[in-house]
Design a protein around this motif. Structure first.
Motif, PDB file in Angstrom:
ATOM      1  N   GLU A 256       0.763  -1.340   0.001  1.00  0.00           N
ATOM      2  CA  GLU A 256       0.118   0.053  -0.011  1.00  0.00           C
ATOM      3  C   GLU A 256       0.984   1.145  -0.105  1.00  0.00           C
ATOM      4  O   GLU A 256       1.839   1.432   0.712  1.00  0.00           O
TER       5      GLU A 256
ATOM      6  N   GLN B  76      -5.957  -0.863   1.002  1.00  0.00           N
ATOM      7  CA  GLN B  76      -6.003   0.284   0.187  1.00  0.00           C
ATOM      8  C   GLN B  76      -6.552   0.072  -1.118  1.00  0.00           C
ATOM      9  O   GLN B  76      -7.316   0.782  -1.812  1.00  0.00           O
ATOM     10  N   GLN B  77      -5.800  -0.994  -1.877  1.00  0.00           N
ATOM     11  CA  GLN B  77      -6.164  -1.184  -3.256  1.00  0.00           C
ATOM     12  C   GLN B  77      -7.650  -1.667  -3.459  1.00  0.00           C
ATOM     13  O   GLN B  77      -8.080  -1.471  -4.638  1.00  0.00           O
TER      14      GLN B  77
ATOM     15  N   GLU C  17      -9.773   1.502  -3.861  1.00  0.00           N
ATOM     16  CA  GLU C  17      -9.332   2.544  -5.129  1.00  0.00           C
ATOM     17  C   GLU C  17     -10.118   2.426  -6.247  1.00  0.00           C
ATOM     18  O   GLU C  17     -10.732   1.318  -6.481  1.00  0.00           O
ATOM     19  N   PRO C  18     -10.442   3.569  -6.878  1.00  0.00           N
ATOM     20  CA  PRO C  18     -10.917   3.255  -8.194  1.00  0.00           C
ATOM     21  C   PRO C  18     -10.662   2.377  -9.255  1.00  0.00           C
ATOM     22  O   PRO C  18      -9.299   2.098  -9.058  1.00  0.00           O
TER      23      PRO C  18
ATOM     24  N   ALA D 103     -15.805   0.881  -6.686  1.00  0.00           N
ATOM     25  CA  ALA D 103     -14.522  -0.433  -6.224  1.00  0.00           C
ATOM     26  C   ALA D 103     -14.910  -1.683  -6.766  1.00  0.00           C
ATOM     27  O   ALA D 103     -15.824  -2.006  -7.082  1.00  0.00           O
TER      28      ALA D 103
ATOM     29  N   HIS E 153     -13.002   9.246   1.683  1.00  0.00           N
ATOM     30  CA  HIS E 153     -11.357   9.091   0.900  1.00  0.00           C
ATOM     31  C   HIS E 153     -10.519   8.399   2.144  1.00  0.00           C
ATOM     32  O   HIS E 153     -10.744   8.455   3.328  1.00  0.00           O
TER      33      HIS E 153
ATOM     34  N   SER F 176      -5.642   9.357   0.065  1.00  0.00           N
ATOM     35  CA  SER F 176      -5.919   8.511  -1.391  1.00  0.00           C
ATOM     36  C   SER F 176      -7.360   8.622  -1.732  1.00  0.00           C
ATOM     37  O   SER F 176      -8.332   8.299  -0.888  1.00  0.00           O
ATOM     38  N   PRO F 177      -7.862   8.903  -2.880  1.00  0.00           N
ATOM     39  CA  PRO F 177      -9.293   8.782  -3.052  1.00  0.00           C
ATOM     40  C   PRO F 177      -9.815   7.395  -3.214  1.00  0.00           C
ATOM     41  O   PRO F 177      -8.910   6.537  -3.360  1.00  0.00           O
ATOM     42  N   THR F 178     -11.069   7.336  -2.932  1.00  0.00           N
ATOM     43  CA  THR F 178     -11.532   5.863  -3.026  1.00  0.00           C
ATOM     44  C   THR F 178     -12.705   5.922  -4.250  1.00  0.00           C
ATOM     45  O   THR F 178     -13.251   7.175  -4.502  1.00  0.00           O
TER      46      THR F 178
END
Length: 843
Positions: A195, A373-374, A377-378, A385, A398, A413-415
């Motif tokens: 991450e 985290q991954q 994420e977009p 997601a 976020h 980090s954006p989500t």
């Protein structure tokens, strides 16, 4: 009687229910509400005097939400009911405070009234019992299950709560270590899951996010309400620093003014978290100070809770003092706004300060595969997601990591719109424990997106529904999730109470299409263009990609259900395809199984050995002990020593005394071998059963005691003492000095035999190094694990102990006694050595 008018603890000895929810924040309230609405009996406990957590005693009644929160399906029906009730407290005003950080800002007193009203029908019906002002101090396990949790109030009075299923909704995951569940805190490290938001390298357990003690204030121009300058004011003013400028996510400094628009066009600081807009309600404004200036990151609420609470309060008062005396005035006429006056609010903000700091990070369940985290994420080409087929709800925020202890830089980090995986709520062990708040199985980075109001509510609601369904189906939670048909039944129960499972922002819970659409979408039923948008557009045709995805989802949920839409013509509306497939899935779900009894019966007497903590074989145990008079004596120091041992890779710790054991239990996710040294002659290591029970009560996973066979002060034999501990499910480590004692201790029932006392009794050899001969002899003769302990001072000696047959190795003073280590070096340097000739004197 309202839910908060609880019976005093001294009038209670025990509470029994089908489900126990330990912790009364938003997650706990949501879990208790869901379980009670499912018809289950519930005990809800709370450490504070009132429920609500974030929106009451932690003083964050400005909801951190997302752009779709007002849309159908943007949150569960129960969360929307909470929001509507809050607005109703102010005559339907959309945003009573007018704060620009949130669509809904309100006073904590209003939140208390709303929570009372939500829970009151279940209290009146006898399904729900609420006990406030108590915190968990001990958990009792039998055969891999929690059977009861003991709680204590501030006067030391105790209450035992027995249940079939337990939900940990405490603010910092206090029940996880007490129950022996694997847990994590701080940053897992970038090496764990790759991450970008994780700190470099391996685990950083101390790197816990900051907390904030909020402050309620009103402004009275012309009056002077300046608070005294707190201790440490100058340091905090310069280090935080105190300013109305903050770093934005866009990399620029955002500049604000107190009551007017900032030089960059930003709205006023005053209205940032304003909770009551005075002009609208014929009174004064009420604002909440929760800003970067009073974000406390010197130490963590998990590792040093008392210090963190006290210092975060002083920091907030220091920031208020700066606002009152040094903050530049909007008109340039001087500095300070002395008219800022703290405003008390009952149990939520005595004296104006929040009763408890706002908790951004909790202990978290730590399975092999947490939410990362991954996972949030977009995804390229998708509006959401990555899909979670075991979805139990939704959230969107976020990944917002505030300063971490020792790492002051925030991270962001954006989500994309994401889900609450039901598997992230289930502990590996004990098997009847669920996470119901910020403590779900997620990494530090991912958990930062779940921690906000609607996220915590979603986790709690999913946990309460899962607990109720597990009872109805007579299954443990993990068993239920492992069977696809049972998971389908659970997800149907969630959708029927208005919980969205996938992001479809144009389907209202009252729409008959809501349940089948969310059930199929969570199972992978979105295809084609619908993957690229958050709306279902149910009247539009279902194209070939839509139908293929929906058919596969229906077959996953209930094999054979996918054929139910075959009769529909090409181009049929999406609504019709979903209705046909959803009906087929529901008809194929299994019926209800035999229900469990309300409370599990007492297990029959057993002579089986209680299980040892896993992961000790071939590993290092660090003995963290300091006796009275030594510089590091005290629970706070031993807890930090244990954290250091954990950071270095220790598999377990050995701790002396109930106070130190209790502190360490809550500080590190490691097994604790506990003992209690009392006296100097004869058996002084946990000499009596009373000592042993106190050690276990403090949270030890294994009780270490004198196993030499010498007469014990309470008159019990070693075998009698071990049997009494085994009857309570407590494993025992016997510390011995000779082979004969080790053989006798094993015969008496010891689960581990340690060489701890070799060289310290008249019957054992006096030697400088470890007694490897005794380790070897015990390993050859015993069928229980042998622990090498005593005078192991180097890594080579530890390795030699393993080679001699030790199951695990305990090292103490060579790691954890800095005064003794210093004395060794000082003594070596004090020995005279031949003087060296200075270079310039050499011929």
């Amino acid at each position: 009687m309202t839910p908060h008018e609880t019976t005093p603890v001294q009038q209670l000895t025990a509470e029994t229910a089908e489900i126990a929810v330990i912790g009364g924040g938003l997650g706990g309230v949501a879990a208790a509400l869901a379980a009670a609405e499912a018809g289950r009996t519930v005990v809800l406990t709370c450490e504070q005097q009132v429920l609500g957590g974030q929106i009451t005693t932690q003083l964050v009644p400005a909801l951190d939400e997302h752009p779709h929160i007002e849309a159908p399906g943007g949150a569960s029906a129960s969360y929307q009911r909470l929001r509507r009730a809050l607005r109703a407290e102010y005559g339907g005003a959309d945003n009573p405070g007018g704060g620009w950080v949130s669509r809904l800002c309100f006073e904590p007193a209003a939140a208390l009234r709303v929570l009372d009203a939500l829970l009151a029908p279940h209290v009146a019906a006898g399904r729900l019992r609420i006990v406030t002002g108590v915190r968990p101090v001990r958990a009792v396990r039998e055969d891999g299950r929690l059977t009861s949790v003991r709680l204590r109030d501030r006067e030391g009075r105790e209450l035992a709560v027995a249940a079939v299923l337990f939900c940990d909704a405490t603010e910092t995951g206090e029940l996880l270590p007490l129950a022996g569940a694997p847990w994590a805190i701080g940053s897992e490290g970038r090496a764990a899951f790759g991450e970008s938001l994780a700190l470099p390298g391996g685990p950083h357990p101390h790197a816990v996010q900051s907390c904030t003690t909020g402050l309620l204030v009103e402004h009275r121009p012309g009056e002077d309400h300046t608070v005294p300058r707190p201790e440490g004011y100058e340091r905090w003013r310069d280090a935080q620093p105190f300013t109305l400028e903050i770093a934005g996510w866009d990399g620029r400094a955002h500049r604000y003014r107190m009551f007017t628009e900032g030089p960059d066009g930003h709205p006023p600081f005053w209205t940032y978290r304003r909770l009551r807009e005075g002009a609208r309600f014929g009174t004064t404004d009420l604002a909440l100070i929760n800003w970067a200036g009073n974000d406390y990151a010197d130490t963590s609420l998990v590792h040093e809770p008392e210090r963190a609470r006290a210092e975060s309060r002083r920091l907030s008062l220091a920031f208020l003092h700066w606002l009152q005396t040094e903050c530049p005035r909007d008109d340039g006429s001087g500095r300070g706004y002395p008219g800022l006056r703290p405003v008390a609010d009952g149990h939520c903000a005595p004296g104006g300060l929040a009763a408890e700091p706002y908790v951004r990070e909790s202990r978290r369940l730590a399975p092999a595969a947490p939410v990362r985290q991954q996972d949030l994420e977009p995804v390229p080409g998708a509006a959401r997601a990555a899909n979670r087929p075991d979805s139990g709800g939704l959230a969107l925020y976020h990944m917002d990591l505030h300063a971490r202890i020792g790492h002051p830089q925030s991270a962001y980090s954006p989500t994309a719109p994401f889900q609450v995986p039901l598997s992230a709520l289930v502990a590996d062990t004990p098997r009847n424990l669920l996470a119901a708040a910020k403590n779900l199985a997620a990494t530090q980075a991912a958990a930062a997106a779940y921690r906000v109001h609607h996220g915590e509510w979603a986790v709690g609601e999913a946990a309460g529904t899962l607990a109720a369904q597990a009872l109805a189906r007579a299954l443990d939670p993990a068993e239920l999730l492992a069977e696809r048909a049972e998971l389908t039944h659970l997800q149907l129960a969630l959708t029927r109470r208005g919980v969205p499972l996938a992001w479809l922002t144009d389907l209202d819970p009252a729409d008959p299409l809501f349940a089948p659409a969310h059930l199929l979408a969570a199972a992978g039923g979105l295809g084609g263009a619908r993957l690229e948008r958050l709306t279902a557009d149910p009247q539009e045709p279902a194209d070939a990609q839509d139908r293929a995805a929906l058919t596969a989802a229906a077959d996953l949920l209930a094999p054979g259900a996918g054929r139910a839409a075959d009769h529909l013509p090409p181009g049929a509306p999406w609504r019709d395809v979903v209705t046909a497939l959803g009906t087929a899935v529901e008809h194929r779900t299994p019926g209800t199984r035999r229900e469990r009894p309300a409370v599990l019966p007492d297990p029959p007497p057993t002579r089986r050995r209680p299980p040892l903590p896993p992961g000790l074989a071939g590993r290092l145990v660090v003995s963290c002990q300091a006796l009275p008079g030594e510089p590091l004596h005290g629970p706070q120091y031993m807890a930090q020593m244990a954290v250091a041992a954990h950071s270095g890779g220790a598999a377990a710790v050995r701790i002396n005394g109930p106070a130190d054991i209790a502190a360490v239990r809550m500080a590190v996710p490691l097994p604790v071998i506990g003992l209690w040294k009392d006296g100097e002659d004869g058996p002084y290591i946990t000499p009596t059963l009373e000592h042993a029970l106190a050690v276990a009560e403090a949270g030890a996973d294994v009780v270490a005691l004198d196993g030499t066979g010498r007469p014990r002060p309470d008159g019990r034999t070693l075998a009698e003492t071990i049997a009494a501990l085994h009857a309570r499910g407590i494993p025992v480590m016997a510390d011995v000095a000779t082979l004969e004692e080790g053989l006798a201790a094993a015969a008496a029932g010891a689960d581990l035999v340690g060489t701890t006392l070799s060289g310290y009794t008249p019957d054992s050899p006096d030697q400088d190094g470890p007694d490897l001969a005794l380790v070897r002899a015990l390993a050859e003769r015993l069928d229980v694990p042998v622990v090498a302990e005593g005078r192991i001072t180097t890594p080579d000696e530890a390795a030699a102990a393993l080679a001699a047959g030790a199951h695990t190795v305990v090292v103490g003073g060579a790691i954890t006694r800095p005064a003794a280590l210093t004395a060794r070096f000082a003594a070596a340097l004090a020995v005279p050595v031949p003087a060296r000739t200075a270079p310039e004197d050499q011929s």
